[in-house]
Scaffold this active site. Structure first.
Site, PDB file in Angstrom:
ATOM      1  N   LYS A 129      41.778  49.274  40.172  1.00 55.70           N
ATOM      2  CA  LYS A 129      42.530  49.691  41.310  1.00 55.70           C
ATOM      3  C   LYS A 129      41.618  50.270  42.272  1.00 55.70           C
ATOM      4  CE  LYS A 129      46.622  49.526  39.043  1.00 55.70           C
ATOM      5  NZ  LYS A 129      46.346  48.990  37.890  1.00 55.70           N
TER       6      LYS A 129
HETATM    7  C1  LIG Z   1      47.322  48.136  36.957  1.00 59.50           C
HETATM    8  C2  LIG Z   1      46.552  47.297  36.054  1.00 59.50           C
HETATM    9  C3  LIG Z   1      47.062  46.150  35.596  1.00 59.50           C
HETATM   10  C4  LIG Z   1      48.184  45.268  36.509  1.00 59.50           C
HETATM   11  O1  LIG Z   1      47.782  44.972  37.427  1.00 59.50           O
HETATM   12  P1  LIG Z   1      49.101  44.516  38.255  1.00 59.50           P
HETATM   13  O2  LIG Z   1      48.619  44.382  39.862  1.00 59.50           O
HETATM   14  O3  LIG Z   1      50.158  45.611  38.489  1.00 59.50           O
HETATM   15  O4  LIG Z   1      49.770  43.273  37.957  1.00 59.50           O
HETATM   16  C5  LIG Z   1      46.289  45.371  34.684  1.00 59.50           C
HETATM   17  N1  LIG Z   1      45.239  46.018  33.840  1.00 59.50           N
HETATM   18  C6  LIG Z   1      44.900  47.181  34.268  1.00 59.50           C
HETATM   19  C7  LIG Z   1      43.985  47.869  33.492  1.00 59.50           C
HETATM   20  C8  LIG Z   1      45.499  47.995  35.354  1.00 59.50           C
HETATM   21  O5  LIG Z   1      45.068  49.261  35.524  1.00 59.50           O
END
Ligand SMILES: *Cc1c(COP(=O)(O)O)cnc(C)c1O
Length: 465
Positions: A112
Site C-alpha cells: 500500500k
Molecule cells: C491490500 C492487500 C492485498 C489485497 O490487495 P487488493 O488491491 O485489495 O486486491 C493483499 N495483500 C496485502 C498484504 C494487502 O495489504
C-alpha cells in the site's frame, strides 16, 4: 486526460478532481476515458531507467497538467525516498521462471505504501496550491490504514480517519495505526468486518451535506491514483525479465481487486502480459466469479491473510465497466442487484473477455500455512500469508499459465503477521529496527459501533476542535 464514472451519470473530471474526490457522486468509480498506449521502443527503454523515472513516464499521460513536469518529478522522488530498498520494488528469483516481486520495502511494510506515499505528496501539493484543507477517510482491512496515516504524517492540511474492523487485523497492523502520536491522525475501531467499514465510508460519501462540510476525500483503492501508482511495478518487473520482447505472467494476491486491476491497465497500455492470475484466500468471490460468471456475495470468513478478508471487491466494478462495453447504466443496474440480492450475473461476452485476460485460484488457510513452511524449506525465504496465497496458486498453475516467467507479488513483510508465520514455521519474524518500540508504545483509538452517524460525530468533533 478526462475521467468518467462507471455508473455513467456524474460529469467527467480531470486528474486533480478525481484524486480529491475518490468516489464519483453517482456512486461509481472514475476510470480514464481512454488508455494511452506506450510503444515497444518506449517500454524497452525503461530497462536502463530508475524506478522513479519509469514511474514518471508511465503515469504522466494520466496526470495531464495537474502538475508541471518538474513538480511531478519532485513528488515522485519525494515519495520513494521513504523506501528502504534502492530498487524500490526489487525482483527476487526463487527458481527458473519463478519470481517474487517484493512490494513491502516502504515505511509500513506493505505494498500500500507504493501508492500511498505518492498520494500523500500529491494531496499536499494540491491543498497548498488551493489554500485548502481536507478530511481523509479510509476503511482498512489492515494495511491501507497505516500506509495512509504514514503518508499524511505531520501534514497540517489534512486530517486522516481510518476505520478498521475490531479484532480482525493483526496486532502489528493495529499498533502501526494506534501508536502514532500526530494530532491529524485518528484510528477508529468498528464493531464489524471490513465490508462494514467500507460501507460506512460509502455512506459518509453519499451524505452530501457532511461531505461538503468536512471536505471529505478518500484514499481507498477506489481512488484512481492508487491504481495508477501501482501500474508502475508491473512495467519495471516485466522489463527486467525481457519485456516487451518476452511476455510474463503475474500472480496477484487479491482482495479489493485494486492491485491486479493495475496490472490490467499496464496490459492495456501495451505491456505484454500473458496471464493475470487472481489468487484469493477462502474469501473467494472473484475465483467463483471466474468459474461461474455469477458474482455472489457470501459470508466473510476470518483467515490468516486478513488484508484479503473482503467479499465486495470494489475495484472489480472498474473491470466490469471495461468488459461490459462501458455501459454505465448496465453497471448501475448490476450494482443495484448486488445491494438488493447480494449477487449479479456477468453477460456472456463479459465473462469471455474476463477469462481471456485472467485466470484464478484459491488457497485454503491450511494450504497458506503449509506454503509458508515449504517456501522456507525450499528457498530459505520467509513470506507473509498473503504472499503465500499467491505462491500456492502459482504452484498449482497449468501449462497455459506457466509457458512464460511467472512473477508472484509479495504484498507484505512477514513481520506484519507474526502469529501466522509462527504457526507455520515455529519462528517469529523480526520487525525492522525502526519498529523496535512498536509493541510497547501507548495506543490511541476510538471505538464505535457499526454506525455512520456516530463516525460522523467523531469526525466533526475532532476536526473542529
Ligand atoms: C491490500 C492487500 C492485498 C489485497 O490487495 P487488493 O488491491 O485489495 O486486491 C493483499 N495483500 C496485502 C498484504 C494487502 O495489504
Amino acid at each position: 486526460m478526462r475521467y468518467i464514472s462507471t455508473r455513467g451519470v456524474s460529469p467527467a473530471l480531470n486528474f486533480e478532481d478525481v484524486l480529491m474526490a475518490g468516489l464519483a457522486r453517482d456512486g461509481g468509480l472514475y476510470v480514464p476515458e481512454f488508455i494511452p498506449v506506450l510503444s515497444s521502443e518506449e517500454i524497452k527503454a525503461f530497462k536502463s531507467l530508475k524506478y522513479e523515472e519509469v514511474a514518471y513516464s508511465v503515469m504522466k499521460p494520466f496526470v495531464g497538467d495537474t502538475f508541471t513536469k518538474s513538480e511531478f518529478k519532485t513528488l515522485i522522488e519525494g515519495a520513494y525516498s521513504s523506501f528502504y530498498n534502492s530498487d524500490i520494488c526489487p525482483l527476487v528469483e526463487l527458481s527458473k521462471n519463478n519470481f517474487l516481486l517484493e512490494l513491502f520495502h516502504g515505511p509500513t511494510l506493505a505494498f500500500k505504501d507504493v501508492a500511498m506515499q505518492l498520494i500523500g505528496k500529491m494531496f499536499e501539493s494540491i491543498l497548498r496550491r488551493r489554500n485548502s484543507r481536507a478530511t481523509i477517510v479510509a476503511a482498512t482491512s489492515g494495511d491501507t490504514g497505516s500506509a495512509a496515516m504514514e503518508a499524511f504524517r505531520g501534514n497540517d492540511l489534512a486530517d486522516v480517519f481510518v476505520l478498521f474492523p475490531e479484532g480482525r487485523i493483526s496486532g502489528v497492523q493495529r499498533r502501526q495505526m494506534t501508536t502514532l502520536s500526530e494530532k491529524n491522525l485518528h484510528a477508529i475501531s468498528v464493531g464489524g468486518d471490513f465490508d462494514d467499514c467500507q460501507s460506512l465510508v460509502k455512506q459518509m460519501f453519499n451524505n452530501v451535506v457532511f461531505r461538503e462540510k468536512v471536505k471529505l476525500s478518500g484514499v481507498n483503492s477506489i481512488n484512481w491514483a492508487r491504481v495508477l501508482a501501482q501500474t508502475v511495478y508491473y512495467f519495471t518487473s516485466a522489463v527486467a525479465l525481457g519485456a516487451p520482447q518476452n511476455k510474463v505472467s503475474f500472480v496477484v494476491p487479491t482482495g479489493n481487486f485494486g492491485n491486479i486491476f493495475a496490472g490490467y491497465i499496464a496490459k492495456q497500455m501495451g505491456l505484454p502480459i500473458h496471464r493475470l492470475i487472481i489468487a484469493t484466500n477462502e474469501n473467494d468471490i472473484l475465483h467463483r466469479t471466474l468459474l461461474t460468471g455469477e458474482y455472489v456475495r457470501e459470508n466473510l470468513l476470518i483467515t490468516s491473510s486478513p488484508s484479503m478478508d473482503i467479499q465486495i471487491a470494489s475495484n472489480f466494478e472498474r473491470l466490469l465497466f471495461s468488459l461490459e462495453e462501458k455501459n454505465g447504466s448496465k453497471i448501475a443496474k448490476k450494482m443495484q442487484d448486488l445491494s438488493n440480492s447480494g449477487r449479479f450475473s456477468l453477460s456472456p461476452g463479459a465473462l469471455d473477455s474476463l477469462r481471456e485476460n485472467f485466470s484464478s485460484g484459491s488457497a485454503s488457510n491450511q494450504e497458506t500455512l503449509l506454503t509458508i513452511e515449504s517456501i522456507k524449506e525450499k528457498w530459505g525465504e520467509i513470506v507473509c500469508p498473503h504472499t503465500a496465497v499467491a505462491l500456492k496458486v502459482a504452484e498449482s498453475l497449468d501449462d497455459r499459465d506457466t509457458s512464460y516467467p511467472v512473477i508472484s507479488l509479495a504484498t507484505a513483510h512477514p513481520a506484519k503477521f507474526p502469529e501466522a508465520v509462527e504457526t507455520a514455521t515455529g519462528d517469529i519474524p523480526n520487525l525492522p529496527e525502526r519498529y523496535a518500540d512498536l509493541l510497547t508504545k501507548e495506543e490511541r483509538v476510538v471505538n464505535v459501533k457499526d454506525s455512520a452517524l456516530r463516525v460522523q460525530e467523531v469526525i466533526t468533533d475532532r476536526i473542529l476542535r
